[in-house]
Design a protein around this motif. Structure first.
Motif, short mmCIF file in Angstrom:
data_model
loop_
_atom_site.label_atom_id
_atom_site.label_comp_id
_atom_site.label_asym_id
_atom_site.label_seq_id
_atom_site.Cartn_x
_atom_site.Cartn_y
_atom_site.Cartn_z
N THR A 1 13.47 -1.34 3.14
CA THR A 1 12.68 -2.42 3.72
C THR A 1 11.71 -1.88 4.78
OG1 THR A 1 14.41 -4.05 3.27
CG2 THR A 1 12.82 -4.62 4.96
N GLN B 1 12.85 -9.77 0.67
CA GLN B 1 14.23 -9.65 0.23
C GLN B 1 14.95 -11.00 0.30
OE1 GLN B 1 16.14 -6.35 2.09
NE2 GLN B 1 18.03 -6.60 0.95
N ASP C 1 10.83 -6.61 -2.72
CA ASP C 1 11.92 -6.00 -1.96
C ASP C 1 13.27 -6.54 -2.45
OD1 ASP C 1 13.48 -4.70 -0.16
OD2 ASP C 1 12.64 -5.64 1.64
N GLU C 2 13.97 -5.76 -3.23
CA GLU C 2 15.27 -6.15 -3.81
C GLU C 2 15.30 -7.63 -4.19
OE1 GLU C 2 18.77 -4.27 -2.67
OE2 GLU C 2 17.90 -3.28 -0.91
MG LIG Z 1 16.31 -3.96 2.60
#
Ligand SMILES: [Mg+2]
Ligand SMILES: Nc1ncnc2c1ncn2[C@@H]1O[C@H](COP(=O)(O)OP(=O)(O)O)[C@@H](O)[C@H]1O
Lengths: 257, 264
Positions: free
Chosen positions: B50, B86, B165-166
């Protein structure tokens, strides 16, 4: 819980309180002279309506409370936005607020009368002094708690700091601000009536003092019920504004119940 | 610089904290993303994915090194770059409907009138399978649906590069497989260059044309592994292909060599 059910519950509890009142009055536990029954109180109200003194003063009091509440809300939100934008202002104003917050309105009224006279300025000042904290403190806390991802989303879209403030942070903070305004509404009514009692020229507070000093018992009780009614009325107005401005949150919390 | 390079990370370094508390996170990250590619960045939790993505997006400055987007140094969020964060449940605006959330991202895009924006938002929502949910608020949707709204919003800004992000870390396994295919399909359909950050090796290989393997913290690029499986992927067939198994093996081996270094 459906709205109809809530309303009927409200009506039932009102009827219950009135019935209890009437029962105490009839029982003779308190001398009837000092604790009149509901019909006598209604009669007292009717007389004050006939003379015009109730409507005239009621409009004054409600007008003051409403004007003061609107101004206190706007000012509280503005200060919360300032606090959020400037850590310097935030620290300074936090100190000021912790000094001013505990001041009871009655303590300020005498000096305020000298400085501001007996007009609307006095009432607005007193209401601001006691009502600004709900919207301000709630607003400042809510603005700080806006999820970082929402702010970053605005930054990725190239929004200016002002646009992020007004298009992202403020709407996100609105529900909590309204919780503060609801509290401010109750406080502002108390402040107005107290100030009117002390200022002694007009308004429901003034009328209440005059009727009690001339031992007009049913009228005094009627005026007490009027202040109660005013509280309910103001709360309803705030709720209406809340529905218009943050309807999504009303539905969200309503849905989760 | 190759003229199809869209994003370039040059020796990115970043540490958090000061003095004795100082913790180096990124320790010299170098890689490139070419236009049209789907690139995965894979690394263990807490390695700084991140942190890296924030620097790529211009949302935070690296201590040293440079990010270049379309050849220009990135010092603030550049136009033409979009991010799907995320934590999707926190990134959508709860006071806006799904449609309004998507429309919010249409700044300086081709759609100018209200009607055009609305139509475009509905098209994107239909593409992520939420045609009937345009008028719903985020809190009326499941987690997987919220993430799809966030992806639709990411596509709405018509960016040259989408950073993810994920995006699937918080959804269940079945939804996850479906969403992987959905993201791949969208990337092709809207000709969207993507950089996906993930901790899941299988996901990284399955989705990507190129996998960037991160080392443990302090993090640098351990290796880059090309995945030659073509653009069409299939949850069953692709995962059984020798190319997939080979790439997966290489990624795993790289990660394991780091682990044994740590142990030794
Ligand atoms: Mg992360
Ligand atoms: N703002 C911050 N201040 C200090 N430490 C941070 C901050 N953000 C992240 N970290 C730390 O940096 C490391 C990497 O975090 P992160 O980039 O979120 O990793 P990942 O996304 O790979 O899980 C973690 O150990 C995390 O605790």
């Amino acid at each position: 819980m459906t709205r109809a059910l809530l309303w009927s519950r409200g009506a039932v509890s009102l009827i219950f309180v009135l019935a209890l009142w009437q029962a105490v009055a009839l029982s003779g536990a308190v001398p009837a002279k000092f604790f009149p029954g509901i019909p006598a109180i209604i009669d007292g109200a009717r007389q004050m309506i006939a003379t015009g003194e109730l409507p005239r003063n009621e409009i004054l009091t409600l007008g003051r409370a409403l004007t003061g509440l609107v101004l206190a809300s706007v000012a509280g939100i503005a200060l919360a936005l300032l606090s959020d934008a400037s850590p310097f202002f935030d620290r300074g104003f936090r100190t000021i607020s912790s000094l001013l917050q505990p001041v009871p309105p009655a303590a300020v009224v005498p000096m305020a009368i000298f400085a501001l006279g007996l007009g609307i300025k006095l009432y607005i000042f007193i209401i601001l002094l006691v009502s600004i904290w709900g919207p301000y403190l709630n607003g400042a806390a809510a603005l700080r708690a806006v999820p970082r991802e929402q702010i970053l989303t605005g930054r990725m879209l190239g929004l200016s700091p002002a646009a992020i403030m007004f298009r992202i942070k403020l709407p996100a903070a609105m529900p909590q601000i309204f919780a503060g305004i609801r509290y401010a509404a109750a406080v502002s009514l108390i402040a107005v009536v107290v100030a009117e009692m002390l200022a002694g020229r007009d308004g429901i507070g003034f009328l209440l003092v005059r009727k009690s000093f001339s031992i007009r018992i049913p009228e005094t009780y009627a005026l007490m019920f009027v202040t109660m009614f005013n509280g309910v009325l103001l709360a309803l107005l705030v709720n209406l504004a809340r529905r218009v401005l943050t309807g999504w949150h009303v539905r969200q919390t309503g849905a989760s119940k | 610089m190759n003229d199809t390079t869209i994003l370039e990370a040059v020796d990115l370094r970043k540490a958090y904290g000061h003095g004795l508390q100082r913790m180096p996170i990124l320790d010299g990250i170098d890689f490139r993303v070419r236009k049209g590619d789907f690139v995965s960045v894979v690394g263990p939790s807490g390695c700084g994915k991140t942190t890296l993505l924030m620097a790529l997006a211009g949302l935070s400055q690296p201590d040293t090194g440079e990010v270049r987007f379309r050849g220009q140094p990135v010092t603030q969020p550049p136009q033409g770059l979009a991010v799907v964060f995320q934590d999707y449940s926190r990134s959508l605006f709860p006071w806006k409907t799904a449609r309004e959330n998507v429309i919010f991202a249409m700044r300086d895009t081709a759609q100018k009138t209200r009607q055009e924006r609305r139509d475009r938002a509905d098209e994107l929502l239909a593409a992520v399978g939420l045609k009937e949910f345009a008028q719903k608020y985020p809190w009326q949707l499941s987690g997987g649906m919220q993430q799809r709204v966030a992806i639709a919003r990411g596509l709405a800004s018509e960016s040259d590069l989408l950073l993810l992000d994920e995006p699937l870390a918080a959804v269940d396994a079945q939804t996850r497989a479906d969403m992987q295919d959905l993201i791949l399909e969208l990337a092709q359909r809207f000709d969207q260059t993507c950089l996906l950050v993930t901790h899941d090796v299988d996901e990284a290989v399955y989705m990507a044309d190129k996998v960037i393997v991160l080392s443990r913290r302090p993090t640098s690029v351990a290796t880059e592994i090309p995945v030659d499986l073509g653009k069409r992927r299939d949850q069953l067939a692709t995962r059984e292909q020798p190319g997939f198994l080979h790439a997966r093996h290489e990624v795993m081996e790289r990660i394991r060599s780091y682990r044994s270094q740590m142990a030794g």
